[in-house]
Design a protein around this motif. Sequence first.
Motif, PDB file in Angstrom:
ATOM      1  N   ARG A 208     -11.396  -7.473  -4.134  1.00 35.79           N
ATOM      2  CA  ARG A 208     -10.819  -6.472  -5.005  1.00 35.79           C
ATOM      3  C   ARG A 208      -9.382  -6.830  -5.333  1.00 35.79           C
ATOM      4  O   ARG A 208      -8.719  -7.542  -4.607  1.00 35.79           O
ATOM      5  CB  ARG A 208     -10.899  -5.106  -4.362  1.00 35.79           C
ATOM      6  CG  ARG A 208     -11.938  -4.225  -4.982  1.00 35.79           C
ATOM      7  CD  ARG A 208     -13.408  -4.541  -4.659  1.00 35.79           C
ATOM      8  NE  ARG A 208     -14.095  -3.384  -4.118  1.00 35.79           N
ATOM      9  CZ  ARG A 208     -14.147  -3.120  -2.808  1.00 35.79           C
ATOM     10  NH1 ARG A 208     -13.571  -3.924  -1.929  1.00 35.79           N
ATOM     11  NH2 ARG A 208     -14.803  -2.073  -2.381  1.00 35.79           N
ATOM     12  N   GLN A 209      -8.958  -6.302  -6.469  1.00 33.47           N
ATOM     13  CA  GLN A 209      -7.613  -6.520  -6.981  1.00 33.47           C
ATOM     14  C   GLN A 209      -6.559  -6.102  -5.965  1.00 33.47           C
ATOM     15  O   GLN A 209      -6.636  -5.021  -5.397  1.00 33.47           O
ATOM     16  CB  GLN A 209      -7.470  -5.681  -8.255  1.00 33.47           C
ATOM     17  CG  GLN A 209      -6.284  -5.971  -9.119  1.00 33.47           C
ATOM     18  CD  GLN A 209      -6.326  -7.335  -9.768  1.00 33.47           C
ATOM     19  OE1 GLN A 209      -5.492  -8.189  -9.489  1.00 33.47           O
ATOM     20  NE2 GLN A 209      -7.300  -7.573 -10.641  1.00 33.47           N
ATOM     21  N   ARG A 210      -5.580  -6.974  -5.795  1.00 27.72           N
ATOM     22  CA  ARG A 210      -4.417  -6.601  -4.974  1.00 27.72           C
ATOM     23  C   ARG A 210      -3.243  -7.436  -5.437  1.00 27.72           C
ATOM     24  O   ARG A 210      -2.977  -8.499  -4.887  1.00 27.72           O
ATOM     25  CB  ARG A 210      -4.708  -6.871  -3.496  1.00 27.72           C
ATOM     26  CG  ARG A 210      -4.398  -5.664  -2.641  1.00 27.72           C
ATOM     27  CD  ARG A 210      -4.901  -5.806  -1.238  1.00 27.72           C
ATOM     28  NE  ARG A 210      -5.719  -4.679  -0.834  1.00 27.72           N
ATOM     29  CZ  ARG A 210      -6.739  -4.768  -0.006  1.00 27.72           C
ATOM     30  NH1 ARG A 210      -7.058  -5.915   0.516  1.00 27.72           N
ATOM     31  NH2 ARG A 210      -7.416  -3.692   0.333  1.00 27.72           N
ATOM     32  N   GLU A 211      -2.594  -6.973  -6.453  1.00 25.68           N
ATOM     33  CA  GLU A 211      -1.592  -7.785  -7.112  1.00 25.68           C
ATOM     34  C   GLU A 211      -0.316  -6.981  -7.341  1.00 25.68           C
ATOM     35  O   GLU A 211      -0.267  -6.132  -8.221  1.00 25.68           O
ATOM     36  CB  GLU A 211      -2.188  -8.258  -8.436  1.00 25.68           C
ATOM     37  CG  GLU A 211      -1.339  -9.216  -9.199  1.00 25.68           C
ATOM     38  CD  GLU A 211      -0.843 -10.383  -8.351  1.00 25.68           C
ATOM     39  OE1 GLU A 211       0.375 -10.388  -8.051  1.00 25.68           O
ATOM     40  OE2 GLU A 211      -1.640 -11.265  -8.005  1.00 25.68           O
TER      41      GLU A 211
ATOM     42  N   TRP B 219      -4.313  -2.131  -6.884  1.00 28.75           N
ATOM     43  CA  TRP B 219      -4.171  -2.309  -5.441  1.00 28.75           C
ATOM     44  C   TRP B 219      -5.249  -1.522  -4.703  1.00 28.75           C
ATOM     45  O   TRP B 219      -5.081  -0.345  -4.411  1.00 28.75           O
ATOM     46  CB  TRP B 219      -2.780  -1.901  -4.936  1.00 28.75           C
ATOM     47  CG  TRP B 219      -2.536  -2.475  -3.583  1.00 28.75           C
ATOM     48  CD1 TRP B 219      -2.883  -1.920  -2.381  1.00 28.75           C
ATOM     49  CD2 TRP B 219      -1.929  -3.716  -3.279  1.00 28.75           C
ATOM     50  NE1 TRP B 219      -2.542  -2.764  -1.358  1.00 28.75           N
ATOM     51  CE2 TRP B 219      -1.952  -3.882  -1.882  1.00 28.75           C
ATOM     52  CE3 TRP B 219      -1.367  -4.738  -4.069  1.00 28.75           C
ATOM     53  CZ2 TRP B 219      -1.431  -4.998  -1.256  1.00 28.75           C
ATOM     54  CZ3 TRP B 219      -0.850  -5.844  -3.452  1.00 28.75           C
ATOM     55  CH2 TRP B 219      -0.884  -5.966  -2.052  1.00 28.75           C
ATOM     56  N   HIS B 220      -6.318  -2.184  -4.396  1.00 30.00           N
ATOM     57  CA  HIS B 220      -7.433  -1.520  -3.722  1.00 30.00           C
ATOM     58  C   HIS B 220      -7.116  -1.177  -2.267  1.00 30.00           C
ATOM     59  O   HIS B 220      -6.471  -1.947  -1.567  1.00 30.00           O
ATOM     60  CB  HIS B 220      -8.663  -2.420  -3.767  1.00 30.00           C
ATOM     61  CG  HIS B 220      -9.734  -1.994  -2.822  1.00 30.00           C
ATOM     62  ND1 HIS B 220     -10.623  -0.989  -3.123  1.00 30.00           N
ATOM     63  CD2 HIS B 220     -10.024  -2.402  -1.566  1.00 30.00           C
ATOM     64  CE1 HIS B 220     -11.417  -0.803  -2.086  1.00 30.00           C
ATOM     65  NE2 HIS B 220     -11.089  -1.654  -1.134  1.00 30.00           N
ATOM     66  N   ALA B 221      -7.577  -0.013  -1.824  1.00 30.82           N
ATOM     67  CA  ALA B 221      -7.495   0.335  -0.399  1.00 30.82           C
ATOM     68  C   ALA B 221      -8.579   1.354  -0.064  1.00 30.82           C
ATOM     69  O   ALA B 221      -8.838   2.254  -0.867  1.00 30.82           O
ATOM     70  CB  ALA B 221      -6.122   0.902  -0.057  1.00 30.82           C
TER      71      ALA B 221
ATOM     72  N   LEU C 187       0.833  -1.206   0.000  1.00 31.78           N
ATOM     73  CA  LEU C 187       0.000   0.000   0.000  1.00 31.78           C
ATOM     74  C   LEU C 187       0.864   1.252   0.000  1.00 31.78           C
ATOM     75  O   LEU C 187       0.603   2.212  -0.722  1.00 31.78           O
ATOM     76  CB  LEU C 187      -0.927   0.014   1.224  1.00 31.78           C
ATOM     77  CG  LEU C 187      -1.698   1.311   1.434  1.00 31.78           C
ATOM     78  CD1 LEU C 187      -2.588   1.638   0.239  1.00 31.78           C
ATOM     79  CD2 LEU C 187      -2.527   1.248   2.706  1.00 31.78           C
TER      80      LEU C 187
ATOM     81  N   ALA D 160      -5.898   2.011  -7.548  1.00 29.82           N
ATOM     82  CA  ALA D 160      -6.782   1.011  -6.952  1.00 29.82           C
ATOM     83  C   ALA D 160      -7.127  -0.112  -7.915  1.00 29.82           C
ATOM     84  O   ALA D 160      -7.534  -1.184  -7.495  1.00 29.82           O
ATOM     85  CB  ALA D 160      -8.052   1.660  -6.429  1.00 29.82           C
TER      86      ALA D 160
ATOM     87  N   ARG E  96       1.944 -13.589  -4.391  1.00 24.76           N
ATOM     88  CA  ARG E  96       0.699 -13.723  -3.612  1.00 24.76           C
ATOM     89  C   ARG E  96       0.089 -15.063  -3.944  1.00 24.76           C
ATOM     90  O   ARG E  96      -0.213 -15.327  -5.094  1.00 24.76           O
ATOM     91  CB  ARG E  96      -0.326 -12.648  -3.993  1.00 24.76           C
ATOM     92  CG  ARG E  96       0.217 -11.275  -4.157  1.00 24.76           C
ATOM     93  CD  ARG E  96       0.164 -10.417  -2.988  1.00 24.76           C
ATOM     94  NE  ARG E  96      -1.110 -10.263  -2.339  1.00 24.76           N
ATOM     95  CZ  ARG E  96      -1.202  -9.743  -1.122  1.00 24.76           C
ATOM     96  NH1 ARG E  96      -0.114  -9.382  -0.473  1.00 24.76           N
ATOM     97  NH2 ARG E  96      -2.365  -9.590  -0.560  1.00 24.76           N
TER      98      ARG E  96
END
Lengths: 197, 197
Positions: free
Chosen positions: B91-94, A33-35, A3, A30, A90
Amino acid sequence: MALRYALLALLTSRPMTGYDVSKQFSQSVAHVWHAPDSQIYPELNRMERDGLLESSVVPWGKKGTKKEYAVTEAGVKAFREWMDSPIEIRRQREPAYLKAAYLEWAEPGAARAELEQFRDYWTEHLAMLEATRATLVDRSHPTLASRLEHYDAAQWDRIVRYKIFAYDGLIDQARAAIAWAERGLVLVDELEGSTVD
Amino acid sequence: MALRYALLALLTSRPMTGYDVSKQFSQSVAHVWHAPDSQIYPELNRMERDGLLESSVVPWGKKGTKKEYAVTEAGVKAFREWMDSPIEIRRQREPAYLKAAYLEWAEPGAARAELEQFRDYWTEHLAMLEATRATLVDRSHPTLASRLEHYDAAQWDRIVRYKIFAYDGLIDQARAAIAWAERGLVLVDELEGSTVD
DNA sequence: TGACGCATGTAACTCGTTACATGATTCT
DNA sequence: AGAATCATGTAACGAGTTACATGCGTCA
């Protein structure tokens, strides 16, 4: 820690207030990389504490103020170092595929509903990705536009093409997910009968 | 909560000790939902506390014992309810795609190394998925074999085909990731020059 | 003056990661 | 006798989620 680097990535385009970060973030970084806001504001504070950002208080209206964050030299260095370091892998954690593997336990109607919901989510997501990709191609994407201002015009193509490359990967994934869900719907019809229940 | 249902999914095939769960898990359910031992044992305890599992202590060797867990009726009910409820969207987190979007910041050598590492991870992962898929097709997969024993032979095809469907989705994803990384390597060569640095 | 957007968070909780810890059993 | 594998975790921390809290500014 990702993040932190996602926020640095955004802030290298231009200095921004926390509010701007949280708004621009959702329209660019996002997608990879969603936050939520509640994670962004505290992280910006920690990044300032760690010397990666510096903030200046800007008056806003008559009494209000807002804090504008800019990336420091240390921040740029940290971002470059992260970019040059190996990526963390991941591991898979995807409820849709988990459920798909055990669809014999679901009611046929629920199985269909899930696959439809999954397909619809990705269809909508795909449309958004394609729209964003188009704003990169014609360089109308606001964050991209401010980013390019720091660079010589000779570099623009290179920068834009990496971003398009990233979006192309996301678009491929979305298309694959949609095609898979559609095959799943055909499979459910075949195995459970196509009557409505 | 998904971990809980991933564990229930595995334990519906047959009762198992915690150790068996952690071993079998990594060869089946972990392909769609990864979890380390340190998360599995405590979760099994919580699931027993919540009445989803019941355990019996089995002697092991002269002094040792082990705990065998079996899914209770409440556990089966909970699993079915989860299967029939809408999926949560992740949600995307890559990190790989996040980095790809900002490759202009990386050293050319580091950019190549990352894309190669990503491609190699997925290539290996793909081989494992394809090998596992083959054991589903010929029904030699150990967990699948114990699972089928609870069912009438007329149901076997249905059960197996859902599992193959899930693996097909994972295989599509892996192939898309590999193709994307390869396009990325070509792009880096084009934009950064193909000399070794 | 009320709705909407700008602005900035905290608090409580759950989930996931990393590293460590310990002992029995079985196989060679 | 030693290695591999069986067996079961804990402790500390970091990451992520959900719900809530508060007040100013601007425009219709």
